[in-house]
Motif scaffolding. Sequence first.
Motif, PDB file in Angstrom:
ATOM      1  N   GLN A 130       0.833  -1.203   0.000  1.00 60.79           N
ATOM      2  CA  GLN A 130       0.000   0.000   0.000  1.00 60.79           C
ATOM      3  C   GLN A 130       0.870   1.257   0.000  1.00 60.79           C
ATOM      4  O   GLN A 130       0.558   2.247  -0.673  1.00 60.79           O
ATOM      5  CB  GLN A 130      -0.926  -0.006   1.212  1.00 60.79           C
ATOM      6  N   SER A 131       1.972   1.209   0.735  1.00 63.61           N
ATOM      7  CA  SER A 131       2.882   2.356   0.753  1.00 63.61           C
ATOM      8  C   SER A 131       3.478   2.609  -0.624  1.00 63.61           C
ATOM      9  O   SER A 131       3.630   3.756  -1.055  1.00 63.61           O
ATOM     10  CB  SER A 131       3.993   2.121   1.775  1.00 63.61           C
ATOM     11  N   VAL A 132       3.839   1.516  -1.332  1.00 65.82           N
ATOM     12  CA  VAL A 132       4.364   1.657  -2.692  1.00 65.82           C
ATOM     13  C   VAL A 132       3.315   2.293  -3.591  1.00 65.82           C
ATOM     14  O   VAL A 132       3.622   3.172  -4.402  1.00 65.82           O
ATOM     15  CB  VAL A 132       4.796   0.281  -3.239  1.00 65.82           C
ATOM     16  N   ALA A 133       2.075   1.868  -3.466  1.00 71.41           N
ATOM     17  CA  ALA A 133       1.003   2.449  -4.289  1.00 71.41           C
ATOM     18  C   ALA A 133       0.813   3.928  -3.986  1.00 71.41           C
ATOM     19  O   ALA A 133       0.578   4.736  -4.902  1.00 71.41           O
ATOM     20  CB  ALA A 133      -0.299   1.691  -4.057  1.00 71.41           C
ATOM     21  N   GLU A 134       0.917   4.315  -2.717  1.00 69.47           N
ATOM     22  CA  GLU A 134       0.806   5.735  -2.362  1.00 69.47           C
ATOM     23  C   GLU A 134       1.954   6.533  -2.965  1.00 69.47           C
ATOM     24  O   GLU A 134       1.761   7.652  -3.461  1.00 69.47           O
ATOM     25  CB  GLU A 134       0.798   5.888  -0.838  1.00 69.47           C
ATOM     26  N   GLU A 135       3.153   5.954  -2.928  1.00 67.05           N
ATOM     27  CA  GLU A 135       4.299   6.644  -3.509  1.00 67.05           C
ATOM     28  C   GLU A 135       4.140   6.794  -5.022  1.00 67.05           C
ATOM     29  O   GLU A 135       4.515   7.819  -5.603  1.00 67.05           O
ATOM     30  CB  GLU A 135       5.578   5.855  -3.199  1.00 67.05           C
ATOM     31  N   ARG A 136       3.559   5.784  -5.663  1.00 66.60           N
ATOM     32  CA  ARG A 136       3.340   5.878  -7.113  1.00 66.60           C
ATOM     33  C   ARG A 136       2.294   6.934  -7.458  1.00 66.60           C
ATOM     34  O   ARG A 136       2.371   7.569  -8.506  1.00 66.60           O
ATOM     35  CB  ARG A 136       2.930   4.516  -7.663  1.00 66.60           C
ATOM     36  N   VAL A 137       1.321   7.121  -6.606  1.00 67.38           N
ATOM     37  CA  VAL A 137       0.355   8.203  -6.818  1.00 67.38           C
ATOM     38  C   VAL A 137       1.058   9.556  -6.766  1.00 67.38           C
ATOM     39  O   VAL A 137       0.840  10.427  -7.620  1.00 67.38           O
ATOM     40  CB  VAL A 137      -0.781   8.139  -5.769  1.00 67.38           C
ATOM     41  N   ALA A 138       1.921   9.742  -5.748  1.00 65.30           N
ATOM     42  CA  ALA A 138       2.669  10.995  -5.637  1.00 65.30           C
ATOM     43  C   ALA A 138       3.602  11.183  -6.834  1.00 65.30           C
ATOM     44  O   ALA A 138       3.748  12.295  -7.362  1.00 65.30           O
ATOM     45  CB  ALA A 138       3.458  11.019  -4.335  1.00 65.30           C
ATOM     46  N   LEU A 139       4.228  10.087  -7.274  1.00 68.22           N
ATOM     47  CA  LEU A 139       5.124  10.165  -8.423  1.00 68.22           C
ATOM     48  C   LEU A 139       4.349  10.508  -9.692  1.00 68.22           C
ATOM     49  O   LEU A 139       4.819  11.306 -10.514  1.00 68.22           O
ATOM     50  CB  LEU A 139       5.847   8.829  -8.593  1.00 68.22           C
ATOM     51  N   GLU A 140       3.177   9.942  -9.845  1.00 72.88           N
ATOM     52  CA  GLU A 140       2.355  10.236 -11.025  1.00 72.88           C
ATOM     53  C   GLU A 140       1.944  11.708 -11.035  1.00 72.88           C
ATOM     54  O   GLU A 140       1.862  12.330 -12.096  1.00 72.88           O
ATOM     55  CB  GLU A 140       1.109   9.345 -11.026  1.00 72.88           C
ATOM     56  N   GLU A 141       1.699  12.277  -9.872  1.00 70.01           N
ATOM     57  CA  GLU A 141       1.343  13.693  -9.807  1.00 70.01           C
ATOM     58  C   GLU A 141       2.511  14.563 -10.280  1.00 70.01           C
ATOM     59  O   GLU A 141       2.305  15.526 -11.033  1.00 70.01           O
ATOM     60  CB  GLU A 141       0.954  14.076  -8.378  1.00 70.01           C
ATOM     61  N   VAL A 142       3.729  14.203  -9.862  1.00 67.06           N
ATOM     62  CA  VAL A 142       4.909  14.943 -10.310  1.00 67.06           C
ATOM     63  C   VAL A 142       5.076  14.820 -11.826  1.00 67.06           C
ATOM     64  O   VAL A 142       5.267  15.807 -12.540  1.00 67.06           O
ATOM     65  CB  VAL A 142       6.168  14.446  -9.581  1.00 67.06           C
ATOM     66  N   ASP A 143       4.999  13.582 -12.326  1.00 65.75           N
ATOM     67  CA  ASP A 143       5.171  13.356 -13.763  1.00 65.75           C
ATOM     68  C   ASP A 143       4.081  14.047 -14.571  1.00 65.75           C
ATOM     69  O   ASP A 143       4.337  14.620 -15.630  1.00 65.75           O
ATOM     70  CB  ASP A 143       5.170  11.856 -14.066  1.00 65.75           C
ATOM     71  N   SER A 144       2.860  13.978 -14.075  1.00 63.64           N
ATOM     72  CA  SER A 144       1.743  14.590 -14.789  1.00 63.64           C
ATOM     73  C   SER A 144       1.907  16.101 -14.879  1.00 63.64           C
ATOM     74  O   SER A 144       1.671  16.707 -15.932  1.00 63.64           O
ATOM     75  CB  SER A 144       0.421  14.237 -14.087  1.00 63.64           C
ATOM     76  N   ASN A 145       2.342  16.715 -13.793  1.00 65.89           N
ATOM     77  CA  ASN A 145       2.546  18.163 -13.804  1.00 65.89           C
ATOM     78  C   ASN A 145       3.660  18.559 -14.775  1.00 65.89           C
ATOM     79  O   ASN A 145       3.545  19.556 -15.495  1.00 65.89           O
ATOM     80  CB  ASN A 145       2.876  18.656 -12.396  1.00 65.89           C
ATOM     81  N   ARG A 146       4.738  17.772 -14.797  1.00 66.23           N
ATOM     82  CA  ARG A 146       5.831  18.104 -15.707  1.00 66.23           C
ATOM     83  C   ARG A 146       5.422  17.928 -17.162  1.00 66.23           C
ATOM     84  O   ARG A 146       5.779  18.727 -18.029  1.00 66.23           O
ATOM     85  CB  ARG A 146       7.049  17.225 -15.395  1.00 66.23           C
ATOM     86  N   GLN A 147       4.661  16.884 -17.454  1.00 64.03           N
ATOM     87  CA  GLN A 147       4.182  16.679 -18.819  1.00 64.03           C
ATOM     88  C   GLN A 147       3.231  17.784 -19.246  1.00 64.03           C
ATOM     89  O   GLN A 147       3.285  18.264 -20.381  1.00 64.03           O
ATOM     90  CB  GLN A 147       3.509  15.313 -18.930  1.00 64.03           C
ATOM     91  N   SER A 148       2.373  18.207 -18.338  1.00 63.21           N
ATOM     92  CA  SER A 148       1.457  19.300 -18.662  1.00 63.21           C
ATOM     93  C   SER A 148       2.223  20.609 -18.854  1.00 63.21           C
ATOM     94  O   SER A 148       1.877  21.415 -19.717  1.00 63.21           O
ATOM     95  CB  SER A 148       0.418  19.457 -17.539  1.00 63.21           C
ATOM     96  N   GLU A 149       3.260  20.800 -18.064  1.00 63.95           N
ATOM     97  CA  GLU A 149       4.093  21.986 -18.218  1.00 63.95           C
ATOM     98  C   GLU A 149       4.712  22.036 -19.613  1.00 63.95           C
ATOM     99  O   GLU A 149       4.697  23.071 -20.285  1.00 63.95           O
ATOM    100  CB  GLU A 149       5.188  21.961 -17.149  1.00 63.95           C
ATOM    101  N   ARG A 150       5.245  20.884 -20.066  1.00 65.91           N
ATOM    102  CA  ARG A 150       5.820  20.831 -21.409  1.00 65.91           C
ATOM    103  C   ARG A 150       4.741  21.015 -22.474  1.00 65.91           C
ATOM    104  O   ARG A 150       4.997  21.595 -23.532  1.00 65.91           O
ATOM    105  CB  ARG A 150       6.531  19.495 -21.628  1.00 65.91           C
ATOM    106  N   HIS A 151       3.557  20.525 -22.204  1.00 63.10           N
ATOM    107  CA  HIS A 151       2.466  20.658 -23.173  1.00 63.10           C
ATOM    108  C   HIS A 151       2.138  22.128 -23.421  1.00 63.10           C
ATOM    109  O   HIS A 151       2.030  22.563 -24.575  1.00 63.10           O
ATOM    110  CB  HIS A 151       1.229  19.912 -22.658  1.00 63.10           C
ATOM    111  N   PHE A 152       2.003  22.902 -22.355  1.00 58.77           N
ATOM    112  CA  PHE A 152       1.685  24.318 -22.522  1.00 58.77           C
ATOM    113  C   PHE A 152       2.868  25.087 -23.102  1.00 58.77           C
ATOM    114  O   PHE A 152       2.681  26.072 -23.819  1.00 58.77           O
ATOM    115  CB  PHE A 152       1.240  24.924 -21.188  1.00 58.77           C
ATOM    116  N   MET A 153       4.097  24.638 -22.790  1.00 59.71           N
ATOM    117  CA  MET A 153       5.250  25.278 -23.411  1.00 59.71           C
ATOM    118  C   MET A 153       5.276  25.005 -24.905  1.00 59.71           C
ATOM    119  O   MET A 153       5.667  25.878 -25.704  1.00 59.71           O
ATOM    120  CB  MET A 153       6.538  24.777 -22.744  1.00 59.71           C
TER     121      MET A 153
END
Length: 461
Positions: A130-153
């Motif tokens: 469960q802890s690994v799954a929580e960490e993957r959620v946090a990691l996905e949020e970081v990755d998603s924000n960076r991808q969206s940042e590049r998208h708008f750029m």
Amino acid sequence: MDTFLNPNSNWTRRVRWSVFLLTVSWSGWATAASPDIPFAEELFPELGNLMELAARDGRELQLSALRMEERQGDLDVTRGQRRPQVRAHARMSGAYEMRDDIRDRFRGSVNANLGMTQPIYHWGSLERRQSVAEERVALEEVDSNRQSERHFMDIRSTYLRWLLMQEQRKILQQSIELSESFVSARRQLVDVGQSSEQDVLEVEARLLENYESLSYIESSILAHESRLANLVGPGFESVVIGGDPLSVIQPMGDEAFRTLSARVRNGLQGLSHPDIQRFSMLADIETEQLAILDKENMPKVDLVAGIYSDHLDSLNNEDFVLRVQYYAGIQVNWSIFNGWQTDGYKRSALARKRAYALREDIARDGFQQQAETLLANLQLNLKQIEARGKRAAILERRQELVREQVERNILPAAERMEVEIDVLNVRQRLMESRVNYLINLMELGLLMGLDPAQSYYSAKS
């Protein structure tokens, strides 16, 4: 003992605290040390409208939301693995029995079971999953924000390149008109023997090059419009983009650039950028996976309880007998030996953990190099803008002088056309420098965590 996830458990607090530190340290540094960096949507309102449309209808943000939903689903699975599992089972079968004590005959049986299993002690593996799954959620949020940042750029840079090509098309069209006018007039002089054909051939060759360049630019304009349509989403079809003049891009002065450089270099000291932090998060995940694998071959203890019922044929008569059992107890599952598969899994996880640590160091070095490269490019852009601006002013003054001398028949008309084409060319290169300057400046702003488009994607994430 494995228990349900407590929001105040140590691991939950550690995951949330690490993500909180990642956000606060990044945004806090950006707020404290950030210079005033203009982004393109502040200078071109039309671009701002396109970005708002992309935030509302863009497919990339929808995909990011779906990826986050997938990770949340994985987290729900690991939570469910720690809760009671209830299963039902029913079976109906028949067999032909041949026995000495009773008559041979076909006999049937029906049985059913309703049982519950509750994990009691799995050596912490369920909690770690469960802890690994929580960490993957946090990691996905970081990755998603960076991808969206590049998208708008990408939307910004594509729009600016589209504007630049629109201006280049205008300049080429003006150059073609001048060349065509000169060739037409000079051909008339050649026909009456007042000029040589050599004076015309060079201009005609340049004219053919301009025709080719114009076709290329028109094709590129269409390609950039198609690219914008893909980036913005379905709503782009209802938008008519006209474009604003690139002259609104004003370069910073020398003092402002020195201040910017100093703040960037000072801010790089001890900076934890999301692109760097994600590898640390991935290494933490592998650490948890290794801890799970360490206990993979240990016995797992579960609480079991349920009700079992079956119908049996009586040996002495033809009646069916109903039997009902209520049961409860402890169940132990133990995978004693699995052919050293666990050792192989541990070897892979340890290699990934070391690779992530190495990539974290590479990303940290690359981040500082990227910042220095952007500052060097900005300095080059500023020098180009200054030099080309001065050259444009000189050529415009020369254009006025040549025009006067041509009108007084001191210089041939070809000289006037040449200097006018030179003026158009230097203006084109000046606009290219301005666009490159703004793109590099925005890239530096993104590197410093100053993206004003965060309001579009951070809430969605």
